[in-house]
Design an enzyme around this catalytic site. Sequence first.
Site, short mmCIF file in Angstrom:
data_model
loop_
_atom_site.label_atom_id
_atom_site.label_comp_id
_atom_site.label_asym_id
_atom_site.label_seq_id
_atom_site.Cartn_x
_atom_site.Cartn_y
_atom_site.Cartn_z
N HIS A 163 1.52 6.74 2.76
CA HIS A 163 0.50 8.08 2.75
C HIS A 163 0.92 9.04 3.79
CE1 HIS A 163 -2.35 6.80 5.40
NE2 HIS A 163 -2.52 5.69 4.98
N LYS B 63 0.66 -1.07 -0.05
CA LYS B 63 0.08 0.01 0.06
C LYS B 63 0.88 1.42 0.09
CE LYS B 63 -4.20 -1.50 1.40
NZ LYS B 63 -4.33 -2.16 2.87
N HIS C 121 0.68 8.20 7.47
CA HIS C 121 1.85 7.54 7.93
C HIS C 121 2.84 8.51 8.46
CE1 HIS C 121 0.62 3.70 5.99
NE2 HIS C 121 0.40 3.56 7.41
#
Length: 564
Positions: free
Chosen positions: A128, A125, A131
Site C-alpha cells: 500500500h 498483504k 510502503h
Amino acid sequence: MDFKLEVAKLLATAADISVEDALSAVETPGNKAMGDFAYPCFRLAKVFRKAPPMIAQEIYEKLNKPAFIENIQVVGAYVNFFIEKGVYAQEVLSKVLAEKENFGTSNMGNGKTVVIDYSSPNIAKPFHVGHLRSTVIGNAIYKIYEKLGYHCEGVNHLGDWGTQFGKLIVAYRNWGSKEGVESNGIQELMRIYVKFHDEVENNPALDDEARLWFVKMQEGDEEALTLWKWFYDISIKEFDRVYDMLGVKFDAYTGESFYNDKMAPVVEELKEKKLLKESEGAMIVDLEDKNMPPCLIIRKDGGTLYATRDITAALYRKKTYNFEKCIYLTALDQNLHFAQWFEVIHKMGYDWYKDLIHVPFGLVSLDSGKLSTRHGNVVLMEDLLSQAIGETRRIIEEKNPSLENKEEVSKQVGIGAVIFNDLYNGRIKDVVFSWERMLNFDGETGPYVQYTHARACSILKRAGEVSLENINYGKLSDEASLDICKLLEAYPDKIKDAASKLEPSIVTRHLVAISQAFNKFYHDNPILNSEDEVRQARLAVVVAVKTVMKEGLRLLGIDAPEQM
Ligand code: ARG
C-alpha cells in the site's frame, strides 16, 4: 581555484597577517551588494590600535587587484571583494563540462559499506501507499551514498515470517481454494485473512490451531512450508510489478524468514550475557534503565518476534557486510521498536550499535475522493501508480498531442511526479497526495523539473553542433548566469549534506532552485539568436544545467525524458 583562499592570501599580504588568520575571518555575505567575500577589520583594531574603518581603508590601498577580482570596495569596517563573473563562470562550468555526470561524485565513501533496509512490505498483504515512502526514500539514499563512493547493500527485509502465517494457513485450509488464490493473488489472501479474524471471535480454538501451524513452519514441516512458499511467491510477483514501475532494485531479499534458523544462537548469547529475564512466561530484555518498556524476545508460546529477528539480522549484517552504517527506513510509528532493540545490541556489548540508524518518516494521506480504490480503504501502490500515469497521459494529450512515445513519457512523468512529491518535503512531514499539485507543470514538482530538463534538451537539439572548446566565459556576466553558476557550484555539497542528514529533499529542492534559475536565464537571455561568442557561452550553460539536472533526477530515482 579556491576563491576564498585567494582572497585571504591577498589580505594576508596587504595587512601583514597570516593566511590562516585572514581565512578564518573572511565571510560570504548573504547580501549580494556586499560582494562575494567580505573581510571585517574589527579584530585588527587591537593590533593596529586604530579604528576598524581606518584599517579597512589602509588595507584597501595596499591591495593589488588580480585578474579574478572585478572590484574591491570599503564599506565601514569591511573590505568587500567582487569576483570577476567570467572567471567564476569558467571555474564552475568548465568543471561541470569536464566531469559531466560525474560532477558531484566523491570518493569519501571508498572502501566503506552502507546497508540500507528499505521498502520491506509484508507478504500476503497488499503493497500500500505507506510502503511507497520507505521504497522511494530508501532508493534515493542508496543512490546518494553510491554517488559518494560508498558500497551500498539494498536489503528488502520482507515481513515474511511470524504467527500471522499460521493464521493464513488455517484460513486457507478452511475457506480458501487453489483457484481463488491463483486468480486473485494477494487480494484473495487478504480476504481469507480477514475472514479468519471474523471467525476467531466465536471460535478461539482457531488461534491455537494457527499457533500450531506456525510452530510447524519453524520446525520445517513440509506441508506448512509449501503453503507458505506459495503465498510468498504470489506476493513477490505482485511486489515486483510495483518495483518495476518505480525502477527500484534490491541486492538482497533477505526477509524475516531468512533468520528462522539464526535466532537460537542469538537467544543463547542473550542468555549468556545475562540479559534475558522471564516475565509472565515470556522472555524479555529489561530496558527500565533507559526508560523504555522491555524488549520482548520470546513469546509465552515459544514464538520469536519482530524484534528477535531484527536483532539477529543486525548481527548477521555486521558479520556479512561489516557495514559502516546500517540504515532502516520505516514510518515514525516504529520509533520505539528501533530504539528498544538498538539498545539491546548496545547491552550485548557491541559498540557498533551506534552505527544502526533508524530513519523515520511521516505518514501518507490522500486528498479524499480523488483517488480511486479497488476495495476497502487500502490504496494499492499499483493502482496509484497507474492512475498517475493515466492522469499524466491526459495532460500530455492536451499540451503536446503530437509527442512521440507518449506512453513511455507518461510513465516517466507520472511515476516521477509521485516520487518527487514524496521527496520534496523533509521526510518527517506527512505527504499529501493531490494530483492537481503533483502534476502541475509550473509548480515545484517533478514534471516542472523534468520539463526544464526537456527544455534544455530541446534548445541543444535546435542548436545542432555545440562546441565546448574555447568558450569565452566573460560573456556570462549577467545575473541569471551567475545564479546558475552559484547553484551548480553548491550541488556537490548538497549531495553530501543530503547523505549526512539522510534527507533526499535537500537534493530535490536544489533541483527546483536550479530549474527556477534556468528558466529565468532562458527568459532573460536570447540563446540561439545571439552573436557567436555569446551563443556558445550560453549553450555551455545549457549543457551544464542539463547534465546536472539529469544526474540529480537519477539520484532521486526519477527519469529525465528528453521531450515531453
Ligand atoms: N515489514 C515492516 C512493516 O511493513 C517493515 C520492516 C522494516 N525493516 C526492519 N528491519 N524492521 O512495517
